[in-house]
Design a protein around this motif. Structure first.
Motif, mmCIF file in Angstrom:
data_model
loop_
_atom_site.group_PDB
_atom_site.id
_atom_site.type_symbol
_atom_site.label_atom_id
_atom_site.label_comp_id
_atom_site.label_asym_id
_atom_site.label_seq_id
_atom_site.Cartn_x
_atom_site.Cartn_y
_atom_site.Cartn_z
ATOM 1 N N UNK A 220 0.810 -1.212 0.000
ATOM 2 C CA UNK A 220 0.000 0.000 0.000
ATOM 3 C C UNK A 220 0.848 1.270 0.000
ATOM 4 N N UNK A 221 2.103 1.153 0.409
ATOM 5 C CA UNK A 221 2.978 2.325 0.376
ATOM 6 C C UNK A 221 3.284 2.790 -1.045
ATOM 7 N N UNK A 222 3.171 1.880 -2.007
ATOM 8 C CA UNK A 222 3.584 2.169 -3.373
ATOM 9 C C UNK A 222 2.445 2.616 -4.274
ATOM 10 N N UNK A 223 1.228 2.736 -3.727
ATOM 11 C CA UNK A 223 0.085 3.114 -4.573
ATOM 12 C C UNK A 223 -0.624 4.321 -3.969
ATOM 13 N N UNK A 224 -1.598 4.842 -4.709
ATOM 14 C CA UNK A 224 -2.372 5.976 -4.226
ATOM 15 C C UNK A 224 -3.300 5.592 -3.089
ATOM 16 N N UNK A 225 -3.903 6.614 -2.460
ATOM 17 C CA UNK A 225 -4.724 6.404 -1.269
ATOM 18 C C UNK A 225 -5.920 5.484 -1.535
ATOM 19 N N UNK A 226 -6.652 5.727 -2.619
ATOM 20 C CA UNK A 226 -7.847 4.921 -2.886
ATOM 21 C C UNK A 226 -7.482 3.459 -3.111
ATOM 22 N N UNK A 227 -6.434 3.216 -3.907
ATOM 23 C CA UNK A 227 -6.003 1.841 -4.165
ATOM 24 C C UNK A 227 -5.496 1.185 -2.889
ATOM 25 N N UNK A 228 -4.824 1.967 -2.049
ATOM 26 C CA UNK A 228 -4.322 1.435 -0.779
ATOM 27 C C UNK A 228 -5.472 0.972 0.106
ATOM 28 N N UNK A 229 -6.511 1.797 0.201
ATOM 29 C CA UNK A 229 -7.664 1.416 1.023
ATOM 30 C C UNK A 229 -8.386 0.199 0.450
ATOM 31 N N UNK A 230 -8.489 0.109 -0.859
ATOM 32 C CA UNK A 230 -9.140 -1.045 -1.477
ATOM 33 C C UNK A 230 -8.391 -2.325 -1.144
ATOM 34 N N UNK A 231 -7.059 -2.281 -1.280
ATOM 35 C CA UNK A 231 -6.231 -3.441 -0.969
ATOM 36 C C UNK A 231 -6.311 -3.767 0.518
ATOM 37 N N UNK A 232 -6.257 -2.727 1.355
ATOM 38 C CA UNK A 232 -6.276 -2.938 2.806
ATOM 39 C C UNK A 232 -7.591 -3.555 3.259
ATOM 40 N N UNK A 233 -8.695 -3.089 2.673
ATOM 41 C CA UNK A 233 -9.996 -3.644 3.042
ATOM 42 C C UNK A 233 -10.122 -5.103 2.660
ATOM 43 N N UNK A 234 -9.653 -5.425 1.444
ATOM 44 C CA UNK A 234 -9.706 -6.821 1.000
ATOM 45 C C UNK A 234 -8.827 -7.707 1.874
ATOM 46 N N UNK A 235 -7.647 -7.194 2.223
ATOM 47 C CA UNK A 235 -6.732 -7.957 3.080
ATOM 48 C C UNK A 235 -7.335 -8.180 4.458
ATOM 49 N N UNK A 236 -7.959 -7.130 5.011
ATOM 50 C CA UNK A 236 -8.523 -7.246 6.352
ATOM 51 C C UNK A 236 -9.695 -8.211 6.371
ATOM 52 N N UNK A 237 -10.476 -8.219 5.298
ATOM 53 C CA UNK A 237 -11.599 -9.161 5.209
ATOM 54 C C UNK A 237 -11.100 -10.603 5.194
ATOM 55 N N UNK A 238 -10.054 -10.856 4.406
ATOM 56 C CA UNK A 238 -9.463 -12.205 4.369
ATOM 57 C C UNK A 238 -8.870 -12.577 5.718
ATOM 58 N N UNK A 239 -8.200 -11.612 6.350
ATOM 59 C CA UNK A 239 -7.601 -11.849 7.662
ATOM 60 C C UNK A 239 -8.690 -12.189 8.686
#
Length: 258
Positions: A220-239
């Protein structure tokens, strides 16, 4: 009878899954020769495939953590192709640290200069002895520390990183902590214990959550804010679907100890 050649990287591991890799060229201030880079890469590759590993510590024998690349070796047969191969080899090693699914902790004593400072910056966490010193000093020799600048600029505030790069000046352990290069500072005699305490705190946490979290943290450090949140949300759901997380949340709801 010829004395056996000591390994360039020593490996040890405790019962909790904390592995320590010790750079072992103390007479050369643990300079990163090609052979040292290869030995450390082999250890990182082995660590990547070990499901029992929980934390990796990179330490060093002798008075210094790492004085960077082996300058004598670099100067022996100069060619553009050679230098390109060397820095590609070093880059692969640095990225391997970031790609490991477990936290990597640098245990720093003495000096960490140039690629040695880069190695500290690429580790996820770092604990330094109070008398440790850090520099990216290549500029003093006419060689800007370009590859170390990648790691340094992602750990320190921009102006602080640039000042180190253009002056080559040393900073002490407390300044390194204030600027974000290291997490903790300990008395030299307490350094190993401070690293062990940090590692124990990590080992106490669920392995799956740490692996998923570390991978997401760097992505998420390497992408924009919106993409970071999208990835983070998907990761947290899987977690959240992991058994350990479900049990942990239920324990909190039930007010019971895990």
């Amino acid at each position: 009878m010829t004395e056996p050649i000591a390994p360039l990287v020593l490996r040890s591991q405790d019962a909790s899954g904390v592995r320590t890799l010790t750079l072992n060229r103390p007479d050369a201030f643990n300079a990163l020769s090609e052979a040292m880079l290869e030995a450390l890469q082999d250890e990182l590759d082995a660590a990547a495939g070990d499901d029992g590993l929980r934390v990796l510590v990179i330490a060093a024998a002798g008075r210094a953590f790492c004085a960077g690349h082996d300058l004598k070796e670099m100067r022996a047969a100069p060619s553009l192709a050679y230098y390109q191969r060397l820095f590609a080899q070093c880059t692969k090693l640095m990225l391997s640290i970031q790609k490991l699914p477990v936290p990597v902790v640098a245990q720093v004593q003495g000096i960490a200069t140039a690629a040695g400072c880069q190695l500290v910056a690429m580790c996820d966490l770092a604990v330094a002895a109070s008398d440790a010193r850090f520099a990216v000093s290549g500029v003093n020799l006419g060689l800007f520390c370009s590859t170390p600048s990648v790691a340094l600029s992602r750990n320190l505030p921009r102006k602080a990183a640039f000042e180190m790069l253009v002056t080559g000046d040393f900073i002490g352990a407390e300044e390194a902590r204030a600027k974000g290069l290291v997490n903790r500072v300990a008395a030299p005699e307490a350094l190993a214990g401070a690293v062990a305490a940090l590692a124990a705190s990590i080992v106490a946490k669920p392995q799956v959550a740490l692996a998923m979290g570390k991978a997401l943290f760097y992505r998420q450090l390497e992408v924009g804010m919106a993409a970071a949140y999208q990835d983070a949300g998907a990761t947290m759901a899987c977690n959240m679907m992991d058994a350990s997380a479900l049990d942990g949340v239920q324990s909190f709801i039930d007010k019971r100890r895990r």
